[in-house]
Design an enzyme around this catalytic site. Structure first.
Site, PDB file in Angstrom:
ATOM      1  N   GLY A  20      -0.689 -45.278 -44.517  1.00 52.09           N
ATOM      2  CA  GLY A  20       0.658 -45.813 -44.702  1.00 52.09           C
ATOM      3  C   GLY A  20       0.651 -46.697 -45.928  1.00 52.09           C
TER       4      GLY A  20
ATOM      5  N   CYS B 160      -7.397 -44.749 -43.307  1.00 54.19           N
ATOM      6  CA  CYS B 160      -6.826 -45.579 -44.373  1.00 54.19           C
ATOM      7  C   CYS B 160      -6.073 -46.781 -43.773  1.00 54.19           C
ATOM      8  CB  CYS B 160      -5.962 -44.734 -45.292  1.00 54.19           C
ATOM      9  SG  CYS B 160      -5.626 -45.584 -46.846  1.00 54.19           S
ATOM     10  N   TYR B 161      -4.751 -46.852 -43.912  1.00 55.05           N
ATOM     11  CA  TYR B 161      -4.009 -47.964 -43.303  1.00 55.05           C
ATOM     12  C   TYR B 161      -4.357 -48.080 -41.825  1.00 55.05           C
ATOM     13  CZ  TYR B 161      -0.071 -50.850 -41.770  1.00 55.05           C
ATOM     14  OH  TYR B 161       0.688 -51.853 -41.219  1.00 55.05           O
TER      15      TYR B 161
ATOM     16  N   HIS C 149      -9.423 -40.379 -46.769  1.00 50.96           N
ATOM     17  CA  HIS C 149      -8.525 -39.425 -46.100  1.00 50.96           C
ATOM     18  C   HIS C 149      -9.248 -38.109 -45.786  1.00 50.96           C
ATOM     19  CE1 HIS C 149      -4.670 -41.561 -46.477  1.00 50.96           C
ATOM     20  NE2 HIS C 149      -5.225 -42.087 -47.550  1.00 50.96           N
TER      21      HIS C 149
ATOM     22  N   GLU D 161      -8.226 -35.707 -44.088  1.00 52.15           N
ATOM     23  CA  GLU D 161      -7.305 -34.581 -43.897  1.00 52.15           C
ATOM     24  C   GLU D 161      -6.984 -33.828 -45.178  1.00 52.15           C
ATOM     25  OE1 GLU D 161      -6.677 -37.744 -43.867  1.00 52.15           O
ATOM     26  OE2 GLU D 161      -4.650 -38.278 -44.477  1.00 52.15           O
TER      27      GLU D 161
ATOM     28  N   ASP E 190      11.902 -17.715 -39.175  1.00 49.83           N
ATOM     29  CA  ASP E 190      12.098 -18.509 -37.958  1.00 49.83           C
ATOM     30  C   ASP E 190      13.027 -17.823 -36.959  1.00 49.83           C
ATOM     31  OD1 ASP E 190      10.575 -20.268 -39.348  1.00 49.83           O
ATOM     32  OD2 ASP E 190      12.196 -21.644 -39.829  1.00 49.83           O
TER      33      ASP E 190
ATOM     34  N   LYS F 298       5.162 -24.001 -39.780  1.00 53.79           N
ATOM     35  CA  LYS F 298       5.616 -22.731 -40.338  1.00 53.79           C
ATOM     36  C   LYS F 298       4.564 -21.613 -40.215  1.00 53.79           C
ATOM     37  CE  LYS F 298       8.907 -20.612 -42.578  1.00 53.79           C
ATOM     38  NZ  LYS F 298      10.340 -20.771 -42.332  1.00 53.79           N
TER      39      LYS F 298
END
Ligand code: XMP
Length: 516
Positions: free
Chosen positions: A56, A83-84, A170, A172, A228, A372
């Site tokens: 964040g 992180c944050y 991070h 990710e 979708d 998605k």
């Protein structure tokens, strides 16, 4: 629905929150994102196997910075702070977080203690993505430091007794070379997940849940032929068959052959789905409404309103329905602020949005929890053909926003033909997987050309191809010159009234992806 083991991402406003959830799901563990403001009782009731605090932009030591009830650390549920999130964990548990003497940003060499469960199988020196202004000067009592960098003495820490783990970098993002392994380790080694989230079991349990929810009720679904709504229709078809009515509106602004493709999959005589399928030929209505209209926003408005009108008329013929199906997907849920913390307001809506006057009792939104690419995967599970599930995004207002100036059937035909050639050649060149979105547009420009010995005064087609991850910003794709050459010569030879082809090299910003 069957209860999957779940990991919760607690969102403190980080830009990668959805990526964290995707990474967890890639490990076959179901993952949901919640804002840090969510009532802890709600989180606890989910019975999570683990919790991940996101990054964040704030500083934990400032007043009003996002925080959470420290009670969460006593639940006995493993937590990973990123992180944050790592700084917050330290701050709340008695460590010290301050402004770093030097901001650490970018790919950074991190030295990790590979005896940690989190770093099992990770190289002792590994490249990680750092992006922080504050740093952890002192870890909280009970924590052991398990990684450092040249600038940052506390890059990772853990208290294995309490199941608390924290990393300053991070894991990710792909720039962290072994980040996937670290998240895998957290989910399996630390949280003890078994990995029961699989698309086939998801589809199956969803179909079962839809049957229970819908009972013998009637369902109405607006089918656009996009990914979708097609997956939505397929899932409902599998669940309730003939109780489902799909309305497909041909507004005359579709890509070449699109109507035929949709009808082949869902229409009468199709081998896959036994449903009620209505194809409304609204082409004449749309073209007469759009006659003389050149202003882009006005075009959009007309198309949206007309869609609602057509859809309502059809719905009226059907009479009362119990459910209206919507193809909401997970990023929509998160972006609209219902899931996580990021509150991007969607600037685009599918044609019409929700009709006001359709008589229904409740909404069904079976794709609400899917990203998605998971929607595409579910579509494959449900037996949809690849040309539907791998479709690139196509705007609700269709080709009308790829034609500058007035929209006429003749102009639509030009764009359709040019676009079909462009798509064919991109596929032939093997580039389809690399480009996020590509299409042909019709500029409103006429210019002089020469064909045989004849002077021509014809249109210029513009080709566009962009790469993007979030469609908020995009870069023009570097299409090989020979591909552009082939496409250009095919378009000017095969499509009447075109004597020039341009390639759009502009990024977004300052342009948009569409050309209207
Ligand atoms: P722009 O042109 O704003 O487009 O850069 C960003 C992305 O959104 C798509 N788009 C739409 N999608 N209804 C949609 O469902 C719309 O009205 C609409 N307008 C733009 C566009 O194709 C691109 O992927």
């Amino acid at each position: 629905m069957q209860q999957h083991e779940t990991v919760i991402v607690l969102d403190f406003g980080g830009q990668y929150n959805q990526l964290i959830a995707r990474r967890v799901r890639e490990n076959n563990v179901y993952c949901e994102i919640y804002s840090y403001k969510t009532d802890p009782a709600v989180i606890r009731a989910k019975n999570p196997k683990g919790i991940i605090f996101t990054g964040g932009p704030n500083s934990v030591y400032l007043e009003d910075s996002p925080s959470c009830d420290p009670e969460i650390f006593t639940w006995g549920v493993p937590i990973l702070g990123i992180c944050y999130g790592s700084q917050l964990m330290m701050h709340l548990l008695g460590g010290k977080v301050t402004r770093a003497p030097e901001r650490e940003y970018g790919k950074t060499e991190v030295f990790v203690d590979t005896s940690s469960k989190l770093f099992e199988g990770v190289s002792p020196s590994t490249i990680c993505w750092m992006s922080h202004n504050d740093y952890i000067e002192q870890a909280a009592p009970g924590f052991k430091i398990t990684a450092h960098t040249a600038n940052c003495p506390v890059a990772a820490m853990e208290d294995t007794n309490r199941g608390l783990y924290a990393v300053q970098f991070h894991p990710e993002v792909l720039h962290t070379a072994e980040g996937k392994k670290m998240l895998h380790n957290f989910v399996y080694n630390v949280c003890g997940c078994a990995g029961d989230w699989k698309m086939d079991s998801f589809v199956e349990s969803n179909v079962k849940a839809l049957r229970e929810q819908i009972g013998d009720g009637k369902v109405l679904c607006a089918l656009s032929g996009g990914v979708d709504s097609s997956v939505l229709a397929a899932m409902l078809a599998k669940a309730v068959g003939k109780q489902l009515t799909c309305v497909f509106v041909d507004h005359g602004l579709l890509r070449k052959n699109e109507k035929e493709e949709v009808c082949a999959v869902f229409g009468p005589g199709n081998p896959n789905f036994d449903i009620n399928f209505i194809c409304v030929d609204a082409r004449a209505r749309y073209f007469s409404k759009l006659a003389g209209v050149t202003e882009p926003e006005r075009k959009r408005k007309i198309i949206g309103e007309e869609f609602i009108r057509v859809f309502e008329e059809e719905a009226k013929k059907i009479g009362h329905v119990d459910f209206l199906a919507q193809g909401t997907i997970y990023p929509d849920v998160v972006e609209s602020g219902l899931g996580g913390e990021s509150t991007v307001i969607k600037s685009h809506h599918n044609v019409g949005g929700l009709p006001d006057h359709v008589d229904f009792k409740a909404l069904v939104e079976p794709l609400r929890n899917l990203f998605k690419d998971e929607v595409r995967q579910a579509g494959r599970e449900l037996g949809l053909p690849e040309y539907i599930v791998s479709r690139q995004p196509f705007p609700g207002p269709g080709l009308a926003i790829r034609i500058i100036g007035e929209v006429t059937p003749e102009k639509v035909a030009i764009v359709q033909d040019a676009d079909a050639i462009w798509r064919e050649e991109i596929a032939k060149a093997g580039l389809a997987g690399e480009i996020s979105q590509y299409y042909a547009a019709l500029t409103n420009m006429h210019s002089v050309g020469v064909m045989g010995d004849e002077r021509t005064y014809d249109y210029a087609v513009a080709l566009r191809a962009v790469t993007t991850t979030d469609f908020m910003t995009a870069e023009s794709y570097n299409v090989p010159w020979d591909v552009l050459g082939t496409v250009t010569s095919r378009i000017v030879n095969e499509v009447k009234h075109v004597n020039r082809v341009f390639y759009d090299c502009t990024g977004k910003p300052p342009a948009t992806i569409e050309m209207e």
